[in-house]
Scaffold this active site. Structure first.
Site, PDB file in Angstrom:
ATOM      1  N   LYS A  93       0.885  -1.160   0.000  1.00 16.18           N
ATOM      2  CA  LYS A  93       0.000   0.000   0.000  1.00 16.18           C
ATOM      3  C   LYS A  93       0.923   1.210   0.000  1.00 16.18           C
ATOM      4  O   LYS A  93       1.423   1.631   1.041  1.00 16.18           O
ATOM      5  CB  LYS A  93      -0.878  -0.019   1.256  1.00 16.18           C
ATOM      6  CG  LYS A  93      -2.247   0.640   1.079  1.00 16.18           C
ATOM      7  CD  LYS A  93      -2.196   2.099   0.719  1.00 16.18           C
ATOM      8  CE  LYS A  93      -1.928   2.997   1.894  1.00 16.18           C
ATOM      9  NZ  LYS A  93      -1.624   4.381   1.485  1.00 16.18           N
TER      10      LYS A  93
ATOM     11  N   GLU B 101       9.545   1.505  10.944  1.00 12.96           N
ATOM     12  CA  GLU B 101      10.566   2.551  10.789  1.00 12.96           C
ATOM     13  C   GLU B 101       9.832   3.880  10.791  1.00 12.96           C
ATOM     14  O   GLU B 101       9.111   4.198   9.851  1.00 12.96           O
ATOM     15  CB  GLU B 101      11.345   2.336   9.492  1.00 12.96           C
ATOM     16  CG  GLU B 101      12.186   1.063   9.570  1.00 12.96           C
ATOM     17  CD  GLU B 101      12.890   0.685   8.284  1.00 12.96           C
ATOM     18  OE1 GLU B 101      12.737   1.392   7.283  1.00 12.96           O
ATOM     19  OE2 GLU B 101      13.600  -0.334   8.294  1.00 12.96           O
TER      20      GLU B 101
ATOM     21  N   CYS C 194      13.821  10.889   6.669  1.00 15.30           N
ATOM     22  CA  CYS C 194      13.617  10.519   8.073  1.00 15.30           C
ATOM     23  C   CYS C 194      14.903  10.664   8.870  1.00 15.30           C
ATOM     24  O   CYS C 194      14.871  10.912  10.060  1.00 15.30           O
ATOM     25  CB  CYS C 194      13.110   9.095   8.168  1.00 15.30           C
ATOM     26  SG  CYS C 194      14.222   7.916   7.406  1.00 15.30           S
TER      27      CYS C 194
ATOM     28  N   GLU D 165       8.968  16.695  15.251  1.00 14.06           N
ATOM     29  CA  GLU D 165       9.456  16.461  13.889  1.00 14.06           C
ATOM     30  C   GLU D 165       8.713  17.389  12.923  1.00 14.06           C
ATOM     31  O   GLU D 165       7.486  17.406  12.897  1.00 14.06           O
ATOM     32  CB  GLU D 165       9.201  15.000  13.476  1.00 14.06           C
ATOM     33  CG  GLU D 165       9.741  14.681  12.091  1.00 14.06           C
ATOM     34  CD  GLU D 165       9.363  13.273  11.598  1.00 14.06           C
ATOM     35  OE1 GLU D 165       8.182  12.900  11.708  1.00 14.06           O
ATOM     36  OE2 GLU D 165      10.246  12.573  11.101  1.00 14.06           O
TER      37      GLU D 165
HETATM   38  N1  LIG Z   1      12.405   5.587  10.051  1.00  9.68           N
HETATM   39  C1  LIG Z   1      12.404   5.566   8.743  1.00  9.68           C
HETATM   40  O1  LIG Z   1      13.088   4.771   8.107  1.00  9.68           O
HETATM   41  C2  LIG Z   1      11.533   6.533   7.976  1.00  9.68           C
HETATM   42  C3  LIG Z   1      11.750   6.690   6.611  1.00  9.68           C
HETATM   43  C4  LIG Z   1      10.970   7.590   5.900  1.00  9.68           C
HETATM   44  C5  LIG Z   1       9.968   8.315   6.527  1.00  9.68           C
HETATM   45  N2  LIG Z   1       9.781   8.148   7.845  1.00  9.68           N
HETATM   46  C6  LIG Z   1       8.740   8.931   8.518  1.00  9.68           C
HETATM   47  O2  LIG Z   1       7.583   8.980   7.712  1.00  9.68           O
HETATM   48  C7  LIG Z   1       6.880  10.191   7.934  1.00  9.68           C
HETATM   49  C8  LIG Z   1       6.520  10.805   6.600  1.00  9.68           C
HETATM   50  O3  LIG Z   1       5.817   9.885   5.816  1.00  9.68           O
HETATM   51  P1  LIG Z   1       4.220   9.856   5.709  1.00  9.68           P
HETATM   52  O4  LIG Z   1       3.683  11.216   6.019  1.00  9.68           O
HETATM   53  O5  LIG Z   1       3.893   9.205   4.426  1.00  9.68           O
HETATM   54  O6  LIG Z   1       3.817   8.897   6.916  1.00  9.68           O
HETATM   55  P2  LIG Z   1       2.361   8.397   7.276  1.00  9.68           P
HETATM   56  O7  LIG Z   1       2.514   7.623   8.526  1.00  9.68           O
HETATM   57  O8  LIG Z   1       1.380   9.486   7.214  1.00  9.68           O
HETATM   58  O9  LIG Z   1       1.968   7.432   6.077  1.00  9.68           O
HETATM   59  C9  LIG Z   1       2.752   6.297   5.761  1.00  9.68           C
HETATM   60  C10 LIG Z   1       1.858   5.253   5.140  1.00  9.68           C
HETATM   61  O10 LIG Z   1       0.948   4.751   6.115  1.00  9.68           O
HETATM   62  C11 LIG Z   1      -0.366   4.754   5.596  1.00  9.68           C
HETATM   63  N3  LIG Z   1      -1.301   4.858   6.705  1.00  9.68           N
HETATM   64  C12 LIG Z   1      -1.722   5.972   7.345  1.00  9.68           C
HETATM   65  N4  LIG Z   1      -2.568   5.650   8.356  1.00  9.68           N
HETATM   66  C13 LIG Z   1      -2.684   4.297   8.357  1.00  9.68           C
HETATM   67  C14 LIG Z   1      -3.399   3.353   9.163  1.00  9.68           C
HETATM   68  N5  LIG Z   1      -4.164   3.754  10.170  1.00  9.68           N
HETATM   69  N6  LIG Z   1      -3.258   2.050   8.882  1.00  9.68           N
HETATM   70  C15 LIG Z   1      -2.483   1.638   7.870  1.00  9.68           C
HETATM   71  N7  LIG Z   1      -1.775   2.474   7.069  1.00  9.68           N
HETATM   72  C16 LIG Z   1      -1.880   3.793   7.316  1.00  9.68           C
HETATM   73  C17 LIG Z   1      -0.360   5.920   4.637  1.00  9.68           C
HETATM   74  O11 LIG Z   1      -1.432   5.825   3.726  1.00  9.68           O
HETATM   75  C18 LIG Z   1       1.008   5.758   3.981  1.00  9.68           C
HETATM   76  O12 LIG Z   1       0.985   4.770   2.968  1.00  9.68           O
HETATM   77  C19 LIG Z   1       7.793  11.028   8.778  1.00  9.68           C
HETATM   78  O13 LIG Z   1       7.367  10.944  10.115  1.00  9.68           O
HETATM   79  C20 LIG Z   1       9.139  10.342   8.640  1.00  9.68           C
HETATM   80  O14 LIG Z   1      10.021  10.547   9.702  1.00  9.68           O
HETATM   81  C21 LIG Z   1      10.529   7.270   8.587  1.00  9.68           C
HETATM   82  O1  LIG Z   2      13.670   8.840   4.776  1.00  6.77           O
HETATM   83  C1  LIG Z   2      14.244   7.892   5.258  1.00  6.77           C
HETATM   84  C2  LIG Z   2      15.324   7.217   4.654  1.00  6.77           C
HETATM   85  C3  LIG Z   2      15.498   5.909   4.888  1.00  6.77           C
HETATM   86  C4  LIG Z   2      16.526   5.196   4.237  1.00  6.77           C
HETATM   87  C5  LIG Z   2      16.531   3.851   4.164  1.00  6.77           C
HETATM   88  O2  LIG Z   2      15.564   3.092   4.629  1.00  6.77           O
HETATM   89  C6  LIG Z   2      17.622   3.153   3.532  1.00  6.77           C
HETATM   90  O3  LIG Z   2      18.613   3.793   3.133  1.00  6.77           O
HETATM   91  O4  LIG Z   2      17.527   1.941   3.428  1.00  6.77           O
END
Ligand SMILES: NC(=O)c1ccc[n+]([C@@H]2O[C@H](COP(=O)([O-])OP(=O)(O)OC[C@H]3O[C@@H](n4cnc5c(N)ncnc54)[C@H](O)[C@@H]3O)[C@@H](O)[C@H]2O)c1
Ligand SMILES: O=C/C=C/C=C(\O)C(=O)O
Length: 486
Positions: free
Chosen positions: A178, A254, A288, A390
């Protein structure tokens, strides 16, 4: 009008409900196409296809043939590099220079990364005594976990989705993805690649949709999903963890971060400025692992602030294909509103604004887009919301420190614990400080330097579990012990 359809059991299809939502280009908010919104029937069909594929031709492939097929997928992504690049840049607005160096090459590499690990990984074995003296032999045996749900975010759409799909498939699982509602394009395109490479139907499925009361929630709640791997916000991770608790399904999360950089007076200043420029502003701050809190040792504080500000003034904002552009818009107008609300809050909380803080004048149609200025603050209290929460935009706050312990304490004073960067030329100090930081990943004199065999994941509210190399093997397989009495 372009339509982004689901990819279920090897074929593209729309939603039974006929529901769609818009996909817009953040550069100028123009309409890119309509995305089919998946509901329960699409999730049910995709999960059923994935479950059936586990015991079909895919399940019967030898490990070598399975890995060779995934290498073919990687090669095909590279052959269709330009299409993936254009699709990713349209969805996200990110510069071509960035996506062509990071997103698309990593999207391909993620299908190769686990191959060597899988082939070379030994499983444990123990001989044991038994009362009758014959003894017994125990040995470990790994099986695929089953149907894996992959829920991915919008910031590095192809990279972060394949980072999970590649290892999941390498271990013999099947997947239902998804993708983020903001960035459906490259995940949709990957379906074509799977078919071209002869990956059997049902192995890779995509259902588009939103999170709550939509495809995301229905997928994570589906009882035939055996494991859920997620990248996104911490609050979403909590919802997914609740869904996974029913039926005790495995999760890998993550999540978000508020990552610190610690810059010591004995750093190589050129490297620290170059690294912090990338960690704070790359991908318009939507990484992230990105730095939003910079702690600088007091003797070099003023110089660092002024040099980072001068360097950030040189960032060239523009459309993805323009030469020399190194910053695009944010992903959406909604995210722009969020980031701008923090720009306003920072001033209310008493920040000194060294650069930016608003919306740049781009001109013409671009003024409808999700542009914000790169922004640098100093002077905030460590308890301010700007320093605690964040933001996920092109901004950072810089704070001075006097002692190593003070820097460590401030860096650790957060609910998050994803990544950190430490800048110093003293090796012992680099090791000492990295060990003290409560994070999953600490970089010394670098940032986002990735060896795909290493553990990747966050501490505290930045996640649960690790992926990468052997760690992916742990999550994507079920390790069973077989005990043979002699
Ligand atoms: N730790 C990491 O590796 C990493 C990497 C990239 C981004 N991020 C984090 O992601 C965030 C930005 O991305 P975003 O805004 O797309 O995140 P988000 O959590 O809003 O959405 C991520 C995904 O989850 C889905 N989703 C939302 N609510 C849901 C639910 N209740 N059940 C199932 N799926 C659901 C969304 O449709 C989307 O596909 C930031 O907080 C960033 O720090 C973390
Ligand atoms: O935005 C987050 C970046 C994550 C990076 C990875 O998960 C990776 O380099 O494998």
């Amino acid at each position: 009008m372009t339509e982004f359809k689901h990819f279920i059991n090897g074929a593209y299809c729309g939603s039974e409900s006929g529901k769609t939502f818009e996909n817009r280009n953040p550069v100028d908010n123009s309409l890119l196409g309509l995305v089919h919104e998946g509901g329960k029937s699409e999730i049910n069909a995709a999960v059923a296809a994935a479950k059936a594929a586990l015991t079909g031709p895919w399940g019967k492939l030898t490990q070598a043939n399975r890995l060779a097929l995934l290498h073919k997928v990687a090669d095909r992504i590279n052959e269709r590099f330009e299409e993936f690049l254009v699709a990713e840049c349209l969805d996200t607005g990110k510069p071509r220079s960035l996506a062509s160096h990071i997103d698309i090459p990593r999207g391909a590499a993620n299908f190769k990364t686990l191959s060597d690990t899988l082939i070379n990984e030994a499983t444990e074995s123990f001989n044991m005594d038994t009362p009758d003296g014959t003894g017994a032999l125990n040995f470990g045996f790994r099986k695929p976990k089953g149907v894996i749900a992959v829920i991915s975010p919008w910031n590095l759409p192809l990279l972060l989705m394949t980072w999970k799909v590649g290892p999941a498939l390498a271990c013999g699982n099947t997947v239902v993805v998804k993708p983020s509602e903001e960035t459906p394009a490259t995940t949709t395109l990957l379906g074509e690649v799977m078919n071209e490479c002869g990956v059997p139907p049902g192995v890779f499925n995509v259902v588009h949709g939103l999170g709550p009361n939509s495809a995301g929630e229905y997928l994570t709640q589906h009882p035939d999903v055996d494991g859920i791997t997620f990248t996104g916000e911490t609050r979403t991770g909590e919802a997914i963890m609740r869904a996974a608790s029913v039926g005790l399904r495995n999760i890998s999360l993550e999540c978000g971060g508020k990552n610190p950089a610690i810059v010591f007076a004995d750093c190589d200043m050129d490297k620290a400025i170059e690294g912090t420029m990338r960690s704070a502003f790359a991908n318009c701050g939507q990484v992230c692992l990105g730095t939003e809190r910079v702690y600088v040792e007091r003797p070099i504080f003023d110089e660092f602030v002024s040099r980072l500000t001068d360097a950030a003034k040189e960032l060239k904002l523009g459309v993805p294909e323009e030469d020399g552009v190194n910053m695009g818009p944010l992903v959406s107008l909604e995210h722009k509103d969020k980031v701008l609300s923090y720009y306003k809050l920072a001033v209310e909380e008493g920040a000194k604004v060294h650069l930016g803080g608003g919306v740049p004048k781009m001109g013409g149609e671009l003024d409808q887009g999700a542009w914000v200025e790169p922004t640098i603050w100093t002077g905030l209290s460590e308890n301010s919301r700007t320093v605690k929460e964040e933001i996920f935009g092109p901004c950072c706050h810089i704070q001075p420190f006097d002692t190593e312990q003070e820097a460590i304490d401030m860096a650790n004073a957060t609910v998050y614990g994803l990544a950190a960067a430490v800048w110093t030329e003293t090796t012992a100090k680099a090791i000492r400080v990295s060990q003290e930081l409560d994070v999953g990943i600490a970089w010394v004199n670098s940032w986002f330097l990735r060896d795909l065999r290493t553990a990747f994941g966050g501490a505290k509210q930045s996640g649960i579990g690790r992926e990468g190399g052997n760690h992916s093997l742990e999550f994507y397989t079920e390790l069973k012990n077989i005990c043979i009495k002699m």
